[in-house]
Design an enzyme around this catalytic site. Sequence first.
Site, PDB file in Angstrom:
ATOM      1  CE  LYS A  54     -11.744   8.857 -18.907  1.00 36.61           C
ATOM      2  NZ  LYS A  54     -11.575   8.761 -17.461  1.00 36.61           N
ATOM      3  CG  ASP A  67      -8.455  17.017 -15.588  1.00 40.14           C
ATOM      4  OD1 ASP A  67      -7.729  16.361 -16.368  1.00 40.14           O
ATOM      5  OD2 ASP A  67      -9.497  16.562 -15.100  1.00 40.14           O
ATOM      6  CE1 TYR A  82     -16.573  12.403 -16.074  1.00 46.75           C
ATOM      7  CE2 TYR A  82     -15.168  12.314 -14.127  1.00 46.75           C
ATOM      8  CZ  TYR A  82     -16.067  11.708 -14.981  1.00 46.75           C
ATOM      9  OH  TYR A  82     -16.458  10.422 -14.740  1.00 46.75           O
ATOM     10  NE  ARG A 122      -2.003   1.620   3.630  1.00 46.18           N
ATOM     11  CZ  ARG A 122      -1.768   0.795   4.638  1.00 46.18           C
ATOM     12  NH1 ARG A 122      -2.238  -0.446   4.623  1.00 46.18           N
ATOM     13  NH2 ARG A 122      -1.053   1.194   5.680  1.00 46.18           N
TER      14      ARG A 122
END
Length: 393
Positions: A210, A185, A113, A61
């Site tokens: 993406k 972004d 978004y 982690r």
Amino acid sequence: MTDHLTDPAGSDATAHGFTTRAIHVGQEPDPRTGAVIVPIYQTSTFAQPAVGQHLGYEYARTGNPTRTALQECLASLEGAEAAVCFASGLAAEDAIIRLLAPGDHIVCANDVYGGTWRQLDQVHARFGIESTPVDMTDLDAVAAAFRPTTRYLWAETPSNPLLKVLDLAALAELAHERGAWLVADNTFATPYLQQPVALGADIVVHSTTKYIGGHSDVVGGAVCTDERTATDLAFLQNAVGAVPGPFDNFLTLRGLKTLGVRMDRHTTNATAIAEMLDADPRVAAVHYPGLPSDPGHELARAQMSGAGGMVSFRPVGGAEAATRLCERTELFFLAESLGGVESLIEVPGTMTHASVAGTPLEVPDDLVRLSVGIEDIDDLLADLDAALGAATG
């Protein structure tokens, strides 16, 4: 996993081109086997030579060598000091917002978004983080939206789904004059087409799902920023646990290697499609910064090296025509997401941006969004032409 290309501020890193760094930074051949691809370290823990001592990793982690390689490569490509990779783009955004305190304020673009706005408006607002959407193409409106408590300007350029282009250098100056940070972004443009850090951004965020992953087979996110902020984000990530798995990191790193050549093809194909749509009487409006008629065209030419692979448009006939069109394409799959090698089509108002209905961020119900893939352009043009005929005829 460090190599001589890693430091984005060093002369060695800047002496190499983008795709060279995408293939080599953080990715030296494995010292034990000579493997030229970074291994998938599919382990939850790491043996330690003594109590309180480890070899750089102790629990997956907290850190994993496959993730480290991806982070070093992304930081280099964005020209940032460091990167932190997350389980998704929204997990990355959540960590950025968690750096704030109750009472702090964010000015965001009024066409971010839908998932970003949902998180700001329905999640973080419950814990005292306030947000104001504003048209960020209007710098006076941005300045007027500032409060003494404003900590972030949250810019998305080109925006999703209207493809507005924002002046990152001007926004950075405006934010810094008021003691705030610019968060950019860069998902649509990618570091191949746009470098927000070089334009003054303090934090760059990606949905690596993406274009960076590029093959519609992995979900992930990343934040590129300075070392101190990255350390703070890594602490939050370790405390909360929004980590990407080693195989996800491997797939994303694999996609990153071909980002440059893919973005060239995405851009070439999208430009041809935007030009076709712009000349078609069955289309009422086209949004694509590569078109000379687009309001963001000159700014895009100044701060981007290409207009990218996203196109949105409004067919004649309104929302019903938009729906019919999306249901009649064959090569453009009707699906959410974007940035893969295959072409996708959707109606944002009822799909990816349904969560902004009835808010200041609501998108037109007849808007169609295309993620233009890397197929043969003649096939894509023919597919859209036939679908337009069926939808508007």
